[in-house]
Design a protein around this motif. Structure first.
Motif, PDB file in Angstrom:
ATOM      1  N   VAL A  56      -2.784 -21.259  -5.527  1.00  0.00           N
ATOM      2  CA  VAL A  56      -3.176 -21.559  -7.310  1.00  0.00           C
ATOM      3  C   VAL A  56      -3.248 -20.093  -7.728  1.00  0.00           C
ATOM      4  CG1 VAL A  56      -5.525 -22.094  -8.183  1.00  0.00           C
ATOM      5  CG2 VAL A  56      -4.828 -22.982  -6.229  1.00  0.00           C
ATOM      6  N   PHE A  57      -4.036 -18.630  -7.037  1.00  0.00           N
ATOM      7  CA  PHE A  57      -3.749 -17.848  -8.238  1.00  0.00           C
ATOM      8  C   PHE A  57      -2.317 -16.946  -8.432  1.00  0.00           C
ATOM      9  CE2 PHE A  57      -8.351 -17.599  -6.990  1.00  0.00           C
ATOM     10  CZ  PHE A  57      -8.457 -17.767  -8.491  1.00  0.00           C
ATOM     11  N   MET A  58      -1.326 -17.141  -6.904  1.00  0.00           N
ATOM     12  CA  MET A  58      -0.026 -16.925  -7.115  1.00  0.00           C
ATOM     13  C   MET A  58       0.627 -17.809  -9.226  1.00  0.00           C
ATOM     14  SD  MET A  58       2.882 -17.584  -5.247  1.00  0.00           S
ATOM     15  CE  MET A  58       2.746 -19.087  -5.303  1.00  0.00           C
ATOM     16  N   ALA A  59       0.459 -18.548  -8.568  1.00  0.00           N
ATOM     17  CA  ALA A  59       1.305 -19.731  -9.306  1.00  0.00           C
ATOM     18  C   ALA A  59       0.678 -19.489 -10.958  1.00  0.00           C
ATOM     19  CB  ALA A  59       1.184 -21.152  -9.105  1.00  0.00           C
ATOM     20  N   ALA A  60      -0.824 -19.204 -10.792  1.00  0.00           N
ATOM     21  CA  ALA A  60      -1.550 -19.069 -12.166  1.00  0.00           C
ATOM     22  C   ALA A  60      -1.062 -17.906 -12.704  1.00  0.00           C
ATOM     23  CB  ALA A  60      -2.656 -18.827 -11.537  1.00  0.00           C
ATOM     24  N   ALA A  61      -0.988 -16.143 -11.999  1.00  0.00           N
ATOM     25  CA  ALA A  61       0.113 -14.971 -12.214  1.00  0.00           C
ATOM     26  C   ALA A  61       0.747 -16.203 -12.875  1.00  0.00           C
ATOM     27  CB  ALA A  61      -0.486 -14.454 -11.105  1.00  0.00           C
ATOM     28  N   VAL A  62       1.928 -15.938 -12.315  1.00  0.00           N
ATOM     29  CA  VAL A  62       3.343 -16.302 -13.005  1.00  0.00           C
ATOM     30  C   VAL A  62       3.640 -17.424 -13.756  1.00  0.00           C
ATOM     31  CG1 VAL A  62       5.547 -18.208 -12.631  1.00  0.00           C
ATOM     32  CG2 VAL A  62       4.243 -16.624 -10.480  1.00  0.00           C
ATOM     33  N   ILE A  63       2.052 -18.264 -13.841  1.00  0.00           N
ATOM     34  CA  ILE A  63       2.455 -19.054 -15.219  1.00  0.00           C
ATOM     35  C   ILE A  63       2.016 -17.986 -16.654  1.00  0.00           C
ATOM     36  CG2 ILE A  63       1.184 -21.394 -16.984  1.00  0.00           C
ATOM     37  CD1 ILE A  63       1.421 -22.747 -13.716  1.00  0.00           C
ATOM     38  N   GLY A  64       0.845 -17.072 -16.583  1.00  0.00           N
ATOM     39  CA  GLY A  64       0.096 -16.533 -16.834  1.00  0.00           C
ATOM     40  C   GLY A  64       1.070 -15.783 -17.584  1.00  0.00           C
ATOM     41  N   ALA A  65       1.914 -15.104 -16.748  1.00  0.00           N
ATOM     42  CA  ALA A  65       3.182 -14.230 -17.075  1.00  0.00           C
ATOM     43  C   ALA A  65       3.993 -14.973 -18.646  1.00  0.00           C
ATOM     44  CB  ALA A  65       3.795 -13.496 -15.992  1.00  0.00           C
ATOM     45  N   GLY A  66       4.340 -16.046 -17.856  1.00  0.00           N
ATOM     46  CA  GLY A  66       5.006 -17.085 -19.001  1.00  0.00           C
ATOM     47  C   GLY A  66       4.500 -17.367 -20.300  1.00  0.00           C
ATOM     48  N   SER A  92       7.431 -24.825  -6.196  1.00  0.00           N
ATOM     49  CA  SER A  92       8.154 -25.112  -4.641  1.00  0.00           C
ATOM     50  C   SER A  92       6.828 -24.605  -3.872  1.00  0.00           C
ATOM     51  CB  SER A  92       9.530 -24.633  -4.451  1.00  0.00           C
ATOM     52  OG  SER A  92       9.686 -25.186  -3.361  1.00  0.00           O
ATOM     53  N   VAL A  93       6.883 -23.707  -3.797  1.00  0.00           N
ATOM     54  CA  VAL A  93       5.338 -23.272  -2.507  1.00  0.00           C
ATOM     55  C   VAL A  93       4.000 -24.277  -3.000  1.00  0.00           C
ATOM     56  CG1 VAL A  93       3.748 -21.615  -1.737  1.00  0.00           C
ATOM     57  CG2 VAL A  93       5.659 -20.612  -2.324  1.00  0.00           C
ATOM     58  N   ILE A  94       4.270 -24.860  -4.269  1.00  0.00           N
ATOM     59  CA  ILE A  94       2.769 -25.795  -4.608  1.00  0.00           C
ATOM     60  C   ILE A  94       2.758 -27.114  -3.441  1.00  0.00           C
ATOM     61  CG2 ILE A  94       1.109 -26.328  -5.705  1.00  0.00           C
ATOM     62  CD1 ILE A  94       0.025 -23.831  -5.879  1.00  0.00           C
ATOM     63  N   TRP A  95       4.267 -27.212  -3.851  1.00  0.00           N
ATOM     64  CA  TRP A  95       4.715 -28.547  -3.792  1.00  0.00           C
ATOM     65  C   TRP A  95       4.671 -28.681  -1.749  1.00  0.00           C
ATOM     66  CZ3 TRP A  95       5.409 -33.539  -3.716  1.00  0.00           C
ATOM     67  CH2 TRP A  95       5.705 -34.367  -3.799  1.00  0.00           C
ATOM     68  N   GLY A  96       5.531 -27.688  -1.334  1.00  0.00           N
ATOM     69  CA  GLY A  96       4.973 -27.562   0.297  1.00  0.00           C
ATOM     70  C   GLY A  96       3.985 -27.380   0.283  1.00  0.00           C
ATOM     71  N   LEU A  97       2.668 -26.815   0.336  1.00  0.00           N
ATOM     72  CA  LEU A  97       1.343 -26.453   0.405  1.00  0.00           C
ATOM     73  C   LEU A  97       0.682 -28.133   0.648  1.00  0.00           C
ATOM     74  CD1 LEU A  97      -0.244 -24.607   1.482  1.00  0.00           C
ATOM     75  CD2 LEU A  97      -1.146 -23.663  -0.368  1.00  0.00           C
ATOM     76  N   CYS A  98       1.223 -28.703  -0.511  1.00  0.00           N
ATOM     77  CA  CYS A  98       0.417 -30.060  -1.095  1.00  0.00           C
ATOM     78  C   CYS A  98       1.270 -31.347   0.244  1.00  0.00           C
ATOM     79  CB  CYS A  98       1.101 -30.314  -2.263  1.00  0.00           C
ATOM     80  SG  CYS A  98       0.441 -30.363  -3.163  1.00  0.00           S
ATOM     81  N   ARG A  99       2.572 -31.031   0.894  1.00  0.00           N
ATOM     82  CA  ARG A  99       2.884 -31.878   2.167  1.00  0.00           C
ATOM     83  C   ARG A  99       2.842 -30.907   3.407  1.00  0.00           C
ATOM     84  NH1 ARG A  99       8.985 -33.138   2.634  1.00  0.00           N
ATOM     85  NH2 ARG A  99       7.817 -34.414   4.336  1.00  0.00           N
ATOM     86  N   LEU A 100       1.469 -30.099   2.969  1.00  0.00           N
ATOM     87  CA  LEU A 100       1.222 -29.737   4.324  1.00  0.00           C
ATOM     88  C   LEU A 100      -0.353 -29.772   4.148  1.00  0.00           C
ATOM     89  CD1 LEU A 100       1.300 -27.382   7.226  1.00  0.00           C
ATOM     90  CD2 LEU A 100       0.618 -25.820   5.380  1.00  0.00           C
ATOM     91  N   SER A 101      -0.859 -29.660   3.601  1.00  0.00           N
ATOM     92  CA  SER A 101      -2.433 -30.107   3.293  1.00  0.00           C
ATOM     93  C   SER A 101      -2.680 -32.126   3.855  1.00  0.00           C
ATOM     94  CB  SER A 101      -3.192 -29.735   2.059  1.00  0.00           C
ATOM     95  OG  SER A 101      -2.865 -28.472   1.979  1.00  0.00           O
TER      96      SER A 101
END
Length: 183
Positions: A56-66, A92-101
């Motif tokens: 989540v923090f990785m995705a937030a950092a990417v979105i924040g940078a954008g 894609s990482v978030i999607w994979g983690l959703c499937r894993l969870s």
């Protein structure tokens, strides 16, 4: 092409469907290989919680940078393209983690292949995209200057550094997870 009696060993796109068998009631039941988490319930919850925090923090950092008003993100292809790769891989990482969870501690073979084996590769894509974006941003800043957006440019680079290292930590965490193959 193949010697007599040998079949093509290449895995087909929907080969996992061969692992489903029809029951007498007409329903389908999975009869293929399962992968089971090798650890306790508390350890599973802790591991998944930490994976989610990093993701989540990785995705937030990417979105924040954008979302930052950086001049290079307006019309500079060597910053925009790698950032797009970084963003797509992070999603894609978030999607994979959703499937894993959602799969829990026991995963079907095709879910295991799409999550546990793919999330580290997707994390590498995020890391490569972030690093290439940072390199492109530095080239842009050297070539064109800060154009009055010094704080935005520095914060842009810092958020991408954070995204890079969070993706690296997430990748290491997923690779540390121990799964046992069972039938």
């Amino acid at each position: 092409m193949f010697p007599r009696g040998e079949e093509n060993k290449k895995k087909k796109r929907r080969a996992y469907l061969d692992d489903f068998r029809q029951t007498t009631t007409g329903a389908y039941e999975y009869k293929g290989i399962h992968y089971v988490w090798d650890g306790g319930e508390a350890e599973w919850k802790h591991q998944m919680r930490m994976n989610w925090v990093y993701a989540v923090f990785m995705a937030a950092a990417v979105i924040g940078a954008g979302c930052l008003p950086v001049p290079s993100m307006i019309n500079c292809v060597y910053v925009i393209l790698p950032f797009t790769v970084c963003f797509i891989c992070a999603v894609s990482v978030i999607w994979g983690l959703c499937r894993l969870s959602s799969g829990g501690k026991s995963l079907r073979s095709y879910v295991y292949d799409a999550t546990v084996e793919q999330i580290p590769l997707r994390s590498i894509g995020t890391m490569i995209g972030a690093a290439a974006t940072m390199a492109g941003e530095v080239v842009y800043l050297v070539k064109n200057g800060f154009e009055g957006k010094t704080v935005s440019a520095v914060f842009f680079l810092l958020t991408l550094v954070c995204a890079f290292f969070l993706a690296k930590i997430l990748r290491a965490n997923i690779q540390k997870m121990v799964w046992k193959r069972s039938i």
